[in-house]
Design an enzyme around this catalytic site. Structure first.
Site, short mmCIF file in Angstrom:
data_model
loop_
_atom_site.label_atom_id
_atom_site.label_comp_id
_atom_site.label_asym_id
_atom_site.label_seq_id
_atom_site.Cartn_x
_atom_site.Cartn_y
_atom_site.Cartn_z
N THR A 151 20.50 -23.35 -23.35
CA THR A 151 19.41 -22.65 -24.03
C THR A 151 18.44 -22.07 -23.02
O THR A 151 18.33 -22.56 -21.90
CB THR A 151 18.64 -23.60 -24.98
N ASP A 177 22.50 -23.30 -32.30
CA ASP A 177 21.95 -22.08 -32.87
C ASP A 177 21.29 -22.49 -34.15
O ASP A 177 21.88 -23.22 -34.96
CB ASP A 177 23.03 -21.01 -33.10
N TYR A 209 8.84 -20.58 -36.42
CA TYR A 209 8.30 -20.49 -37.78
C TYR A 209 7.58 -21.77 -38.22
O TYR A 209 7.21 -21.89 -39.39
CB TYR A 209 9.44 -20.17 -38.76
N ASP A 210 7.40 -22.74 -37.33
CA ASP A 210 6.81 -24.03 -37.72
C ASP A 210 5.45 -23.91 -38.45
O ASP A 210 5.21 -24.68 -39.38
CB ASP A 210 6.66 -24.94 -36.50
N LYS A 247 8.20 -34.35 -36.08
CA LYS A 247 9.20 -33.27 -36.13
C LYS A 247 10.53 -33.76 -35.55
O LYS A 247 11.59 -33.52 -36.12
CB LYS A 247 8.72 -32.03 -35.36
N LYS A 307 12.87 -25.97 -27.17
CA LYS A 307 14.05 -26.72 -27.63
C LYS A 307 14.43 -27.81 -26.63
O LYS A 307 14.84 -28.89 -27.02
CB LYS A 307 15.25 -25.78 -27.77
N PHE A 356 7.09 -24.60 -32.58
CA PHE A 356 7.29 -23.21 -32.14
C PHE A 356 7.89 -22.43 -33.29
O PHE A 356 8.13 -22.96 -34.37
CB PHE A 356 8.18 -23.16 -30.89
N ARG A 393 17.21 -29.88 -36.07
CA ARG A 393 17.77 -30.07 -34.72
C ARG A 393 17.96 -31.56 -34.45
O ARG A 393 18.96 -31.98 -33.88
CB ARG A 393 16.84 -29.44 -33.68
N ASN A 430 15.35 -21.57 -24.31
CA ASN A 430 14.12 -21.88 -25.05
C ASN A 430 13.56 -23.24 -24.60
O ASN A 430 14.10 -24.29 -24.92
CB ASN A 430 14.47 -21.87 -26.55
P1 ITT Z 1 18.41 -20.07 -27.35
O1 ITT Z 1 19.33 -19.13 -28.06
O2 ITT Z 1 18.21 -19.71 -25.91
O3 ITT Z 1 18.79 -21.50 -27.52
P2 ITT Z 1 16.51 -19.22 -29.36
O4 ITT Z 1 15.01 -19.34 -29.48
O5 ITT Z 1 17.10 -17.85 -29.45
O6 ITT Z 1 16.94 -19.95 -28.00
P3 ITT Z 1 17.94 -19.91 -31.75
O7 ITT Z 1 18.72 -18.64 -31.66
O8 ITT Z 1 18.69 -21.15 -32.06
O9 ITT Z 1 17.15 -20.17 -30.40
O10 ITT Z 1 16.78 -19.86 -32.80
C1 ITT Z 1 16.45 -18.70 -33.48
C2 ITT Z 1 15.02 -18.68 -33.87
O11 ITT Z 1 14.85 -19.54 -35.01
C3 ITT Z 1 14.02 -19.18 -32.83
O12 ITT Z 1 13.67 -18.20 -31.90
C4 ITT Z 1 12.86 -19.54 -33.74
O13 ITT Z 1 12.14 -18.39 -34.11
C5 ITT Z 1 13.56 -20.09 -34.98
N1 ITT Z 1 13.67 -21.54 -34.88
C6 ITT Z 1 14.72 -22.27 -34.44
N2 ITT Z 1 14.45 -23.57 -34.47
C7 ITT Z 1 13.18 -23.67 -34.93
C8 ITT Z 1 12.30 -24.74 -35.17
O14 ITT Z 1 12.66 -25.99 -34.90
N3 ITT Z 1 11.10 -24.48 -35.65
C9 ITT Z 1 10.70 -23.22 -35.90
N4 ITT Z 1 11.45 -22.15 -35.68
C10 ITT Z 1 12.68 -22.36 -35.20
#
Ligand code: ITT
Length: 219
Positions: free
Chosen positions: A7, A68, A166-167, A199, A12, A164, A205, A9
């Site tokens: 990732t 994802d 949409y939380d 959380k 995460k 982070f 997750r 992020n």
């Molecule tokens: P990686 O692909 O590098 O892992 P990413 O941010 O793109 O990072 P995802 O594609 O899995 O990760 O997530 C898509 C989006 O969904 C992410 O950017 C957030 O906006 C939202 N999201 C995912 N998990 C979340 C969470 O736990 N709380 C709030 N929003 C979340």
């Protein structure tokens, strides 16, 4: 055990370290000198999760996992779903994503004539949503997937500073009591108001990664 979390992020990574604790030492691609990001061209969470894990496996040749995740909103027929990261245009702009989400929900509410009955139960039901995570583990060349879902509703009233994405606009149906039991979220707290500890115990997750951790223990 050491695993690379595929990732970019940082939120995460922090969550995954909190969820998996001392059981798994999590390394990031950046820590191993890989800053290149893979294009998420899949049309499902499963595809993108596998794509991210495969990319790391191919580049670094190490056991790894990816997730994802996406937000599925009923009144938007499951959107933004797999496109959650770039729903507001530029990828990873959390503020733009929330604005696009609330705008599109408002438009749908107006189109469907629900806007005038905004506070009724029927309309609140249309704001039902869920976070879904698909995690892919590649270990010893074997591929395994794990899923986690968190049910809740979207609120138009952002609240909280934690988490982070949409939380701040996601209200889970259930939260944890001080004793650690699941109870109805009667105060309608958003995930961003709940704090990281809570959380990490109830999230999509967390469910997927705990399932992965349980599998790792069987190896
Ligand atoms: P990686 O692909 O590098 O892992 P990413 O941010 O793109 O990072 P995802 O594609 O899995 O990760 O997530 C898509 C989006 O969904 C992410 O950017 C957030 O906006 C939202 N999201 C995912 N998990 C979340 C969470 O736990 N709380 C709030 N929003 C979340």
């Amino acid at each position: 055990m050491k695993l690379v979390f595929a990732t970019q992020n940082a939120h995460k990574v922090e969550e995954a370290r909190g969820i998996l604790g001392a059981d798994v030492e999590i390394l990031t691609p950046a820590e191993l000198g890989l800053t290149e990001d893979v294009e998420e061209t899949g049309t499902t969470l499963e595809e993108n999760s596998l794509l991210k894990a495969n990319f790391i496996r191919e580049r670094l040749g190490i056991d790894c996992f990816a997730d994802d995740s996406g937000l599925e909103v009923d009144i938007l027929n499951g959107a933004p779903g797999v496109y959650s990261a770039r729903y507001g245009g530029e990828a990873h702009n959390f503020e733009a994503n929330i604005r696009a989400l609330l705008k599109n929900i408002s438009l749908r509410l107006m189109e469907s004539g629900f806007a005038r009955q905004y506070k009724t139960e029927k309309v609140k039901d249309t704001l039902k949503a869920r976070f879904r995570t698909v995690a892919t583990l590649i270990i010893g060349g074997e591929v395994k997937t794990f899923e986690g879902v968190l049910e809740g509703r979207i609120t138009f009233f952002r609240a909280g500073e934690g988490g982070f994405g949409y939380d701040p606009v996601f209200v889970p149906d259930e939260i944890l009591s001080p004793e650690g039991a699941l109870i109805p979220n009667s105060e309608r707290l958003t995930i961003a108001q709940l704090g990281t500890d809570v959380k990490n115990q109830i999230s999509h997750r967390s469910k997927a990664l705990h399932a992965m951790a349980a599998y790792l223990k069987t190896l």
